[in-house]
Design an enzyme around this catalytic site. Structure first.
Site, PDB file in Angstrom:
ATOM      1  N   GLU A 114      20.823  58.824  40.509  1.00 54.39           N
ATOM      2  CA  GLU A 114      19.734  59.791  40.294  1.00 54.39           C
ATOM      3  C   GLU A 114      20.151  60.932  39.364  1.00 54.39           C
ATOM      4  O   GLU A 114      20.124  62.110  39.742  1.00 54.39           O
ATOM      5  CB  GLU A 114      19.258  60.367  41.633  1.00 54.39           C
ATOM      6  CG  GLU A 114      18.799  59.314  42.613  1.00 54.39           C
ATOM      7  CD  GLU A 114      18.094  59.894  43.843  1.00 54.39           C
ATOM      8  OE1 GLU A 114      18.144  61.117  44.051  1.00 54.39           O
ATOM      9  OE2 GLU A 114      17.469  59.109  44.584  1.00 54.39           O
ATOM     10  N   GLU A 143      18.003  52.371  47.080  1.00 54.06           N
ATOM     11  CA  GLU A 143      17.729  53.314  48.176  1.00 54.06           C
ATOM     12  C   GLU A 143      16.249  53.246  48.513  1.00 54.06           C
ATOM     13  O   GLU A 143      15.406  53.137  47.619  1.00 54.06           O
ATOM     14  CB  GLU A 143      18.033  54.781  47.798  1.00 54.06           C
ATOM     15  CG  GLU A 143      19.472  55.175  47.812  1.00 54.06           C
ATOM     16  CD  GLU A 143      19.705  56.664  47.508  1.00 54.06           C
ATOM     17  OE1 GLU A 143      18.867  57.510  47.892  1.00 54.06           O
ATOM     18  OE2 GLU A 143      20.727  56.963  46.881  1.00 54.06           O
TER      19      GLU A 143
HETATM   20  C1  BGP Z   1      18.340  60.582  47.450  1.00 56.22           C
HETATM   21  C2  BGP Z   1      19.829  60.770  47.276  1.00 56.22           C
HETATM   22  C3  BGP Z   1      20.618  60.656  48.521  1.00 56.22           C
HETATM   23  C4  BGP Z   1      19.930  61.051  49.806  1.00 56.22           C
HETATM   24  C5  BGP Z   1      18.452  60.724  49.850  1.00 56.22           C
HETATM   25  C6  BGP Z   1      17.666  61.382  50.960  1.00 56.22           C
HETATM   26  O1  BGP Z   1      17.660  61.326  46.513  1.00 56.22           O
HETATM   27  O2  BGP Z   1      20.367  59.855  46.355  1.00 56.22           O
HETATM   28  O3  BGP Z   1      21.842  61.281  48.299  1.00 56.22           O
HETATM   29  O4  BGP Z   1      20.313  62.248  50.271  1.00 56.22           O
HETATM   30  O5  BGP Z   1      17.809  61.021  48.633  1.00 56.22           O
HETATM   31  O6  BGP Z   1      17.190  62.629  50.570  1.00 56.22           O
HETATM   32  P1  BGP Z   1      17.546  63.977  51.298  1.00 56.22           P
HETATM   33  O7  BGP Z   1      18.998  63.897  51.633  1.00 56.22           O
HETATM   34  O8  BGP Z   1      17.254  65.059  50.318  1.00 56.22           O
HETATM   35  O9  BGP Z   1      16.666  64.043  52.499  1.00 56.22           O
END
Ligand code: BGP
Length: 464
Positions: free
Chosen positions: A166, A365
């Site tokens: 990302e 993801e």
């Molecule tokens: C994505 C990232 C992760 C993870 C996930 C969940 O954007 O790659 O690292 O954290 O989101 O989001 P958050 O942790 O902000 O709830």
């Protein structure tokens, strides 16, 4: 109906070094921007929990790999922490880190789980951030040395590499919307960061291919489809296209096609914030595109034509070109505040098939963060997260449909394996197939969804 996936489909989950490993006495890890930010402003982190212990994977990775096996993983993604391997960003390699990553990788392989290794997950070494981080061209050179070091050390066993996770998030968080250190609001810097990340990716891909290792290298992008409020309203459609150019195509086009989108080039020229492009840069980007594309998907972006006034308190921003549209009756995950729109995953995969040469890709993801999951613990101490099973299966149905229609989608990785440290949200929302009790020495327990996922992986799909 039976949803059957290919025999060799990648089933697993994803995580990152900074969110799982923790820091321990004698580990030799250097500071990154998260260690530093937590040190100076701990109140910015939920419950004041920082990245110092995280889920203790540094100590407990063997147990974790075993749990991965029990939850049906044939593959798993994590990241190497640059600040662990090369504590000052450049210079000496930390031998404790080499030992740790070697053992982790070997443990995965010994258990039949293919390691997918990412090189950068928001974790700029502090020493480099102090010199401007990704705004500084020297960081690109330092990153390429770091990447080559990783390929040399681990490339005989790791066959799937990723240059970034990302990369648009450090642009947005660090230089536009203030949710990552250094929390600037300067579009000119944001553009430099994005440009240098793209260049660094292409240069690492070039280096990897030149080394002739038997593997492949890609990038992981959060592709957030932009939907206009009204498809028949040209102003809404135009606004959605601008949001798409800023947040998706800024990395997707260079990574897969080797060029920046015209709409974005026009904006930076118009605002007179074209980054410094050195001779040969654009050829490197053109000639070193990805072998494989990882797609992170959580939520769509709903857009309408600009109706509000441009905020005069700071310089230009992406949302000078569009407004967010608060769509009535949307399904929401209330803990994270993100819309749940399952079909979005299908729309991304279709776009990649139709407009990006049907490149080999996978879902890297997708998941659901829920607060207070302990209220779902049953008498056996297990979290009954039926909502997560529903979330994953509802998305998998659309992945299945895209594959049926010819999309080259090779796998599905859920975010995440075990509950981990979610940046400033710390341990507020839990995402894992496996719970981690941070108040009880990080005790792990497989959730209902983890057992369910094993049956899905074993059966190459599910019936519903
Ligand atoms: C994505 C990232 C992760 C993870 C996930 C969940 O954007 O790659 O690292 O954290 O989101 O989001 P958050 O942790 O902000 O709830």
């Amino acid at each position: 109906m039976k949803y059957t996936f290919p025999e060799n489909f990648w089933w697993g989950s994803s995580a990152s070094g900074p969110q799982t490993e923790g820091r321990f006495e004698g580990d030799g890890k250097g500071e990154n921007i998260w260690d530093h930010w937590y040190k100076i402003e701990p109140e910015k982190f939920f419950d004041r929990v920082g990245p110092d212990k995280a889920s203790r994977a540094y100590e407990r990775f063997q147990e974790d790999v075993n749990l991965m096996k029990q939850t049906g993983h044939n593959s798993f993604r994590t990241s190497i922490q640059w600040s662990r391997l090369i504590p000052d960003g450049v210079g000496e390699v930390n031998q404790e880190a080499v030992r740790f990553y070697n053992r982790y990788i070997d443990e995965l392989l010994a258990n039949g789980i293919e390691p997918f290794i990412n090189l950068f997950h928001f974790d700029m070494p502090l020493a480099l951030q102090e010199k401007g981080g990704w705004t500084n061209r020297e960081t690109v050179d330092a990153y390429v040395v770091y990447a080559k070091t990783c390929f040399e050390l681990f490339g005989n066993r790791v066959k799937k590499w990723f240059t970034h996770n990302e990369p648009v998030v450090p642009v947005e968080g660090g230089y536009l919307y203030q949710f990552h250190y250094p929390n600037h609001v300067i579009m000119e810097e944001a553009v430099m960061v994005g440009y240098h990340e793209n260049l660094a990716s292409a240069k690492a891909i070039q280096a990897y291919h030149e080394m002739g290792l038997a593997g492949e290298i890609g990038i992981i992008l959060n592709l957030t489809p932009s939907y206009p409020r009204d498809e028949d309203n040209p102003a809404d459609v135009k606004a959605a296209q601008m949001a798409d150019a800023f947040f998706n195509r800024s990395f997707l086009d260079p990574a897969v096609k080797g060029e920046f989108p015209k709409a974005l080039i026009a904006v930076v020229k118009d605002l007179e914030i074209v980054p410094e492009i050195q001779e040969g840069d654009l050829e490197i980007i053109k000639n070193n595109t990805v072998d494989l594309l990882g797609i992170n998907y959580y939520q769509p972006r709903r857009i309408k034509a600009k109706e509000t006034l441009v905020d005069p308190t700071h310089g230009p921003m992406p949302d000078d070109y569009f407004d967010y549209y608060d769509m009535p009756d949307k399904k929401i995950n209330p803990y994270r505040g993100w819309e749940i729109y399952e079909k979005g995953i299908y729309d991304i995969l279709t776009n990649v098939r139709e407009n990006y040469g049907n490149i080999r890709c996978f879902i890297s993801e997708n998941g659901m963060g829920v607060e207070g999951e302990e209220r779902y613990i049953n008498e056996h101490g297990q979290i009954e997260d039926d909502y997560r099973i529903e979330f994953v299966s509802d998305h998998l149905k659309y992945v299945h449909q895209a594959i049926q229609e010819g999309t080259n989608c090779l796998g599905y990785h859920m975010w995440t394996c075990m509950d981990n440290w979610s940046w400033t949200n710390a341990y507020k929302n839990r995402y894992g197939f496996i719970s981690v009790d941070i108040k009880n020495d990080g005790k792990r327990t497989i959730k209902k969804s983890g057992h369910w996922f094993k049956t899905v992986a074993d059966n190459h799909g599910f019936t519903e």
